[in-house]
Design a protein around this motif. Structure first.
Motif, PDB file in Angstrom:
ATOM      1  N   GLN A 141      30.247  60.577 146.430  1.00 14.05           N
ATOM      2  CA  GLN A 141      30.583  60.814 147.837  1.00 14.05           C
ATOM      3  C   GLN A 141      32.106  60.837 147.949  1.00 14.05           C
ATOM      4  O   GLN A 141      32.763  59.859 147.626  1.00 14.05           O
ATOM      5  CB  GLN A 141      30.001  59.703 148.720  1.00 14.05           C
ATOM      6  CG  GLN A 141      30.252  59.902 150.194  1.00 14.05           C
ATOM      7  CD  GLN A 141      29.501  61.104 150.749  1.00 14.05           C
ATOM      8  OE1 GLN A 141      28.332  61.304 150.474  1.00 14.05           O
ATOM      9  NE2 GLN A 141      30.193  61.918 151.521  1.00 14.05           N
ATOM     10  N   VAL A 142      32.658  61.968 148.363  1.00 13.57           N
ATOM     11  CA  VAL A 142      34.099  62.126 148.581  1.00 13.57           C
ATOM     12  C   VAL A 142      34.292  62.560 150.031  1.00 13.57           C
ATOM     13  O   VAL A 142      33.327  62.946 150.702  1.00 13.57           O
ATOM     14  CB  VAL A 142      34.718  63.153 147.595  1.00 13.57           C
ATOM     15  CG1 VAL A 142      34.627  62.641 146.167  1.00 13.57           C
ATOM     16  CG2 VAL A 142      34.062  64.508 147.717  1.00 13.57           C
ATOM     17  N   PRO A 143      35.518  62.513 150.539  1.00 17.05           N
ATOM     18  CA  PRO A 143      35.738  62.898 151.942  1.00 17.05           C
ATOM     19  C   PRO A 143      35.180  64.282 152.304  1.00 17.05           C
ATOM     20  O   PRO A 143      34.709  64.482 153.417  1.00 17.05           O
ATOM     21  CB  PRO A 143      37.259  62.852 152.082  1.00 17.05           C
ATOM     22  CG  PRO A 143      37.686  61.823 151.089  1.00 17.05           C
ATOM     23  CD  PRO A 143      36.741  61.991 149.932  1.00 17.05           C
ATOM     24  N   ALA A 144      35.178  65.210 151.359  1.00 17.92           N
ATOM     25  CA  ALA A 144      34.705  66.572 151.641  1.00 17.92           C
ATOM     26  C   ALA A 144      33.180  66.682 151.559  1.00 17.92           C
ATOM     27  O   ALA A 144      32.624  67.729 151.860  1.00 17.92           O
ATOM     28  CB  ALA A 144      35.354  67.559 150.681  1.00 17.92           C
ATOM     29  N   GLY A 145      32.500  65.636 151.140  1.00 18.86           N
ATOM     30  CA  GLY A 145      31.037  65.682 151.006  1.00 18.86           C
ATOM     31  C   GLY A 145      30.594  65.082 149.689  1.00 18.86           C
ATOM     32  O   GLY A 145      31.284  64.265 149.106  1.00 18.86           O
ATOM     33  N   LYS A 146      29.440  65.537 149.197  1.00 15.78           N
ATOM     34  CA  LYS A 146      28.914  65.020 147.933  1.00 15.78           C
ATOM     35  C   LYS A 146      29.179  66.013 146.813  1.00 15.78           C
ATOM     36  O   LYS A 146      29.034  67.218 146.991  1.00 15.78           O
ATOM     37  CB  LYS A 146      27.417  64.759 148.045  1.00 15.78           C
ATOM     38  CG  LYS A 146      27.085  63.563 148.879  1.00 15.78           C
ATOM     39  CD  LYS A 146      25.626  63.229 148.835  1.00 15.78           C
ATOM     40  CE  LYS A 146      25.405  61.988 149.687  1.00 15.78           C
ATOM     41  NZ  LYS A 146      24.012  61.684 149.856  1.00 15.78           N
ATOM     42  N   LEU A 147      29.561  65.453 145.663  1.00 11.43           N
ATOM     43  CA  LEU A 147      29.760  66.258 144.459  1.00 11.43           C
ATOM     44  C   LEU A 147      28.723  65.849 143.429  1.00 11.43           C
ATOM     45  O   LEU A 147      28.426  64.661 143.280  1.00 11.43           O
ATOM     46  CB  LEU A 147      31.152  66.007 143.856  1.00 11.43           C
ATOM     47  CG  LEU A 147      32.388  66.332 144.681  1.00 11.43           C
ATOM     48  CD1 LEU A 147      33.637  65.900 143.923  1.00 11.43           C
ATOM     49  CD2 LEU A 147      32.436  67.814 144.984  1.00 11.43           C
ATOM     50  N   ASN A 148      28.188  66.815 142.717  1.00 15.53           N
ATOM     51  CA  ASN A 148      27.343  66.540 141.562  1.00 15.53           C
ATOM     52  C   ASN A 148      28.148  66.948 140.331  1.00 15.53           C
ATOM     53  O   ASN A 148      28.487  68.125 140.166  1.00 15.53           O
ATOM     54  CB  ASN A 148      26.025  67.321 141.645  1.00 15.53           C
ATOM     55  CG  ASN A 148      25.099  66.709 142.668  1.00 15.53           C
ATOM     56  OD1 ASN A 148      24.804  65.528 142.614  1.00 15.53           O
ATOM     57  ND2 ASN A 148      24.653  67.516 143.618  1.00 15.53           N
TER      58      ASN A 148
END
Length: 157
Positions: A141-148
């Motif tokens: 979870q990062v400020p821009a959303g979720k990263l996989n």
């Protein structure tokens, strides 16, 4: 404050910064204070007050670096493995949404420098990667959303 683990390079850099502050910058500021004091009335002497503020700022930086060094522990990098992500690991990852590859070194907060590809062990990405292995996919979870992110390789620095 607990121990702060870091590389020998990071430790040496902190020692050099502290030496520069103590032996070069602080004496310069003290000289500026003495010169400003010699000019007379201190109540309206801008140079004197500016130099005193700079001295206070420098002393704060010196105390901070001394505290970090007091708790610093250098990691013997030869004892680090590459089977899982840990402090000082160089990690190649792929963002599965964009298929863009990235490379980061997990560093102590005092060594983190994004331009050099070093991210803080306390960052969300590093926290998600810690103790994971090649082939693992982590969700961050990062400020821009979720990263996989998929871990493609783990190396020692």
């Amino acid at each position: 404050m607990g121990f702060e683990y870091m590389s020998q390079e990071g430790y040496d850099k902190l020692v050099a910064e502290l030496h520069q502050l103590e032996s070069v910058e602080l004496p310069q500021v003290r000289e500026a204070i003495a010169e400003a004091r010699d000019k007379g009335d201190l109540s309206e002497n801008f140079e004197y007050h500016a130099a005193k503020r700079e001295q206070s700022r420098l002393l704060g930086r010196i105390r901070f670096k001394q505290r970090v060094l007091a708790y610093a522990r250098v990691i013997d990098q030869s004892r680090l493995g590459t089977d899982s992500v840990q402090l000082l690991s160089k990690v190649e990852i792929t963002n599965l949404a964009t298929m863009r590859s990235m490379s980061y070194t997990i560093a102590s907060p005092h060594e983190a420098n994004l331009r050099e590809g070093k991210i803080s062990i306390k960052s969300p990405i590093a926290q998600a990667l810690l103790n994971k292995r090649v082939g693992d996919v982590v969700e961050v979870q990062v400020p821009a959303g979720k990263l996989n992110l998929r871990i493609d390789s783990i190396q020692r620095t």
